[in-house]
Scaffold this motif. Structure first.
Motif, mmCIF file in Angstrom:
data_model
loop_
_atom_site.group_PDB
_atom_site.id
_atom_site.type_symbol
_atom_site.label_atom_id
_atom_site.label_comp_id
_atom_site.label_asym_id
_atom_site.label_seq_id
_atom_site.Cartn_x
_atom_site.Cartn_y
_atom_site.Cartn_z
ATOM 1 N N ILE A 1 0.763 -1.040 -0.165
ATOM 2 C CA ILE A 1 -0.019 0.079 -0.101
ATOM 3 C C ILE A 1 0.977 1.294 -0.008
ATOM 4 O O ILE A 1 1.713 1.399 0.744
ATOM 5 C CB ILE A 1 -0.725 0.093 1.231
ATOM 6 C CG1 ILE A 1 -1.763 -1.200 1.407
ATOM 7 C CG2 ILE A 1 -1.851 1.237 1.195
ATOM 8 C CD1 ILE A 1 -2.334 -1.143 2.695
ATOM 9 N N THR A 2 0.499 2.188 -0.840
ATOM 10 C CA THR A 2 1.191 3.494 -0.782
ATOM 11 C C THR A 2 0.263 4.667 -0.473
ATOM 12 O O THR A 2 -0.665 4.373 -1.425
ATOM 13 C CB THR A 2 1.812 3.686 -2.413
ATOM 14 O OG1 THR A 2 2.807 2.836 -2.507
ATOM 15 C CG2 THR A 2 2.497 5.177 -2.155
ATOM 16 N N ALA A 3 0.353 5.350 0.475
ATOM 17 C CA ALA A 3 -0.539 6.337 0.813
ATOM 18 C C ALA A 3 0.090 7.739 0.137
ATOM 19 O O ALA A 3 1.127 8.006 0.581
ATOM 20 C CB ALA A 3 -0.934 6.504 2.156
ATOM 21 N N VAL A 4 -0.920 8.350 -0.735
ATOM 22 C CA VAL A 4 -0.163 9.613 -1.232
ATOM 23 C C VAL A 4 -1.067 10.835 -0.506
ATOM 24 O O VAL A 4 -2.384 10.758 -0.676
ATOM 25 C CB VAL A 4 -0.583 9.724 -2.673
ATOM 26 C CG1 VAL A 4 -0.297 11.238 -3.414
ATOM 27 C CG2 VAL A 4 0.295 8.821 -3.491
ATOM 28 N N VAL A 5 -0.466 11.483 0.308
ATOM 29 C CA VAL A 5 -1.136 12.113 1.336
ATOM 30 C C VAL A 5 -1.237 13.745 1.230
ATOM 31 O O VAL A 5 -0.153 14.367 0.573
ATOM 32 C CB VAL A 5 -0.469 11.831 2.728
ATOM 33 C CG1 VAL A 5 -1.276 12.656 3.953
ATOM 34 C CG2 VAL A 5 -0.468 10.369 3.115
ATOM 35 N N ASN A 6 -2.243 14.230 1.462
ATOM 36 C CA ASN A 6 -2.284 15.664 1.424
ATOM 37 C C ASN A 6 -1.572 16.664 2.208
ATOM 38 O O ASN A 6 -1.589 16.224 3.559
ATOM 39 C CB ASN A 6 -3.962 16.257 1.926
ATOM 40 C CG ASN A 6 -3.997 17.537 2.002
ATOM 41 O OD1 ASN A 6 -3.713 18.404 1.058
ATOM 42 N ND2 ASN A 6 -4.745 18.226 2.968
ATOM 43 N N THR A 7 -1.074 17.770 2.024
ATOM 44 C CA THR A 7 -0.051 18.345 2.671
ATOM 45 C C THR A 7 -0.480 19.837 2.664
ATOM 46 O O THR A 7 0.246 20.801 3.397
ATOM 47 C CB THR A 7 1.488 18.398 2.359
ATOM 48 O OG1 THR A 7 1.274 18.909 0.840
ATOM 49 C CG2 THR A 7 1.800 17.009 2.458
ATOM 50 N N GLY A 8 -1.645 20.266 1.931
ATOM 51 C CA GLY A 8 -2.357 21.513 2.129
ATOM 52 C C GLY A 8 -2.668 22.208 3.572
ATOM 53 O O GLY A 8 -2.707 23.372 3.725
ATOM 54 N N ASP A 9 -2.608 21.282 4.634
ATOM 55 C CA ASP A 9 -3.065 21.665 5.844
ATOM 56 C C ASP A 9 -1.798 21.989 6.559
ATOM 57 O O ASP A 9 -1.721 22.657 7.729
ATOM 58 C CB ASP A 9 -3.749 20.597 6.737
ATOM 59 C CG ASP A 9 -5.043 20.098 6.012
ATOM 60 O OD1 ASP A 9 -5.336 20.387 5.173
ATOM 61 O OD2 ASP A 9 -5.825 19.309 6.897
ATOM 62 N N ASP A 10 -0.681 21.766 6.027
ATOM 63 C CA ASP A 10 0.805 22.073 6.849
ATOM 64 C C ASP A 10 1.199 23.406 6.907
ATOM 65 O O ASP A 10 0.472 24.380 6.128
ATOM 66 C CB ASP A 10 1.687 21.404 5.890
ATOM 67 C CG ASP A 10 1.718 19.696 5.695
ATOM 68 O OD1 ASP A 10 0.663 19.317 5.932
ATOM 69 O OD2 ASP A 10 2.788 19.165 5.300
ATOM 70 N N MET A 11 1.846 23.727 7.828
ATOM 71 C CA MET A 11 2.152 24.982 8.401
ATOM 72 C C MET A 11 3.531 25.101 9.049
ATOM 73 O O MET A 11 3.743 24.125 9.585
ATOM 74 C CB MET A 11 1.183 25.992 8.654
ATOM 75 C CG MET A 11 0.654 25.493 10.224
ATOM 76 S SD MET A 11 -0.391 24.169 10.301
ATOM 77 C CE MET A 11 -0.617 24.140 12.087
ATOM 78 N N TRP A 12 4.180 26.168 9.232
ATOM 79 C CA TRP A 12 5.272 26.702 9.987
ATOM 80 C C TRP A 12 4.629 27.130 11.222
ATOM 81 O O TRP A 12 3.882 28.105 11.177
ATOM 82 C CB TRP A 12 6.354 27.501 9.541
ATOM 83 C CG TRP A 12 7.178 26.820 8.382
ATOM 84 C CD1 TRP A 12 6.961 26.668 7.037
ATOM 85 C CD2 TRP A 12 8.414 26.008 8.558
ATOM 86 N NE1 TRP A 12 7.834 26.087 6.238
ATOM 87 C CE2 TRP A 12 8.694 25.319 7.215
ATOM 88 C CE3 TRP A 12 9.041 25.327 10.005
ATOM 89 C CZ2 TRP A 12 10.079 24.634 7.386
ATOM 90 C CZ3 TRP A 12 10.009 24.492 9.616
ATOM 91 C CH2 TRP A 12 10.503 24.091 8.443
ATOM 92 N N LEU A 13 4.974 26.685 12.339
ATOM 93 C CA LEU A 13 4.359 27.349 13.832
ATOM 94 C C LEU A 13 5.479 27.143 14.633
ATOM 95 O O LEU A 13 6.075 26.033 14.849
ATOM 96 C CB LEU A 13 3.085 26.495 14.129
ATOM 97 C CG LEU A 13 2.139 27.183 15.004
ATOM 98 C CD1 LEU A 13 1.604 28.469 14.445
ATOM 99 C CD2 LEU A 13 1.027 26.367 15.286
ATOM 100 N N THR A 14 5.734 28.346 15.342
ATOM 101 C CA THR A 14 6.677 28.316 16.272
ATOM 102 C C THR A 14 8.059 27.705 15.889
ATOM 103 O O THR A 14 8.531 27.134 16.647
ATOM 104 C CB THR A 14 6.458 27.489 17.610
ATOM 105 O OG1 THR A 14 6.103 26.137 17.655
ATOM 106 C CG2 THR A 14 5.085 28.149 18.408
ATOM 107 N N GLY A 15 8.415 28.062 14.669
ATOM 108 C CA GLY A 15 9.726 27.417 13.989
ATOM 109 C C GLY A 15 9.507 26.044 13.603
ATOM 110 O O GLY A 15 10.737 25.503 13.127
#
Ligand code: FO1
Length: 327
Positions: free
Chosen positions: A38-52
């Motif tokens: 199984i390969t999961a191709v995952v959303n990263t649009g929710d990602d962010m930089w926070l406190t470095g």
């Protein structure tokens, strides 16, 4: 059998856990499931930089869930979590006071940020972090580039980071549109296009069609890979009985003019016969009336129980998805 799954966070994580269970225990390949992958191709649009630190909520939700280390009740983060560092950050006035980074979870964010600052791409950082756990699948971010989802909240075009709109405002501010910042320049992470092209089956998890699956498909090259894959593509509806299973995806669907209905989401994805991404679509037993509508659009369809109450019910959904794709 090689299965590639496009996935967001919590719903996708439960689906993947069921799929893994199905392949390992319910329908092993005769080699104890060792030739299935199984390969999961995952959303990263929710990602962010926070406190470095770089936070990747969907990758982490999948990792913790498949590792059995997730907080099942809350849906995100680690089980047995404490929040001492977050309390300190609040006292210093840094970070987002409405967004809690648990102490154990921070270990993951520090490790990811360390790798990224050492020059590794997110896909490699993810592989190294995932290697600690026995996930039984390959976890791939859709892209190594920082493509963050922003929400347009007024006529002037003001935007919020998706996470602020979702977590702080609980999706209560009417969204005018969703933007993927810097998407034009993004490329799929290494292995993503191959995982789709070489799969025996591509599955679309019951994730948010707009900000999770929509964001993955928006990365240049990924939609084309799905529409031209040699494998069948089957999706699982995140809408059951006219309501989203979890989260506030209905607010996202409304913003793009799609009804919160199992057939409407299938039509939004579209049939591969007419340039869309689906060959098959699973709807809940409550949505049997959607089946002829979906069929009429050139997409195979079946109505089956879709509530992922536990491992067995999630595994049964995976079994149905495989059966619809490979009858
Ligand atoms: N969701 C919340 O509702 N409140 C939080 O404080 C919060 C913190 C958090 C920290 C790390 C992480 O990976 C996820 C976290 N989430 C939190 C979940 C997340 O905001 C969303 O559910 C997803 O991004 C939507 O898929």
């Amino acid at each position: 059998m090689k299965i590639t799954v496009l996935s967001g966070g919590v719903g996708g994580a439960r689906f993947l856990r069921g799929l893994r269970h199905h392949l390992r225990h319910v329908h092993p390949d005769g080699n104890g499931g060792t030739t299935d992958s199984i390969t999961a191709v995952v959303n990263t649009g929710d990602d962010m930089w926070l406190t470095g630190l770089r936070i990747s909520p969907d990758l982490d939700s999948i990792m913790y869930t498949l590792a059995g280390a997730n907080d099942e009740e809350r849906g995100w983060g680690r089980i047995g979590e404490s929040e001492r560092v977050s309390a300190e950050l609040r006292a210093y006035g840094v970070g987002w006071p409405w967004f809690t980074l648990g102490d154990l979870d921070l270990g993951t964010h520090i490790t990811r940020s360390h790798y990224l600052r050492s020059g590794l791409p997110l896909s490699e950082a993810t592989a190294r972090i995932a290697a600690r756990w026995d996930l039984g699948l390959r976890l791939l971010p859709a892209t190594d580039d920082e493509v963050e989802t922003r929400v347009v909240i007024d006529d002037e075009g003001s935007t919020l980071h998706f996470q602020e709109w979702w977590t702080r405002h609980r999706a209560s501010l009417p969204a005018r549109a969703f933007l993927q910042q810097n998407v034009e320049a993004a490329t799929p992470a290494p292995g993503v296009l191959e995982a789709i092209a070489e799969a025996d089956l591509v599955l679309v998890a019951p994730s948010n069609p707009v900000v999770s699956i929509g964001t993955i498909l928006g990365i240049p090259g990924i939609r084309h890979a799905v529409t031209t894959a040699s494998a069948p593509v089957v999706g699982v509806s995140p809408v059951i009985g006219g309501a989203v299973v979890r989260g506030m995806a209905d607010a996202c669907l409304e913003a793009i003019g799609v009804a919160t209905a199992a057939d409407a989401v299938a039509l939004h994805y579209g049939s591969r016969a007419t340039g869309g991404v689906l060959d098959g679509w699973l709807v809940g037993g409550e949505d049997a009336a959607a089946v002829p509508v979906v069929l009429a659009a050139g997409i195979r369809a079946a109505a089956v129980p879709l509530w992922m109450r536990d491992l067995d019910t999630s595994a049964a959904i995976a079994r149905e998805a495989i059966a619809l794709a490979l009858p």
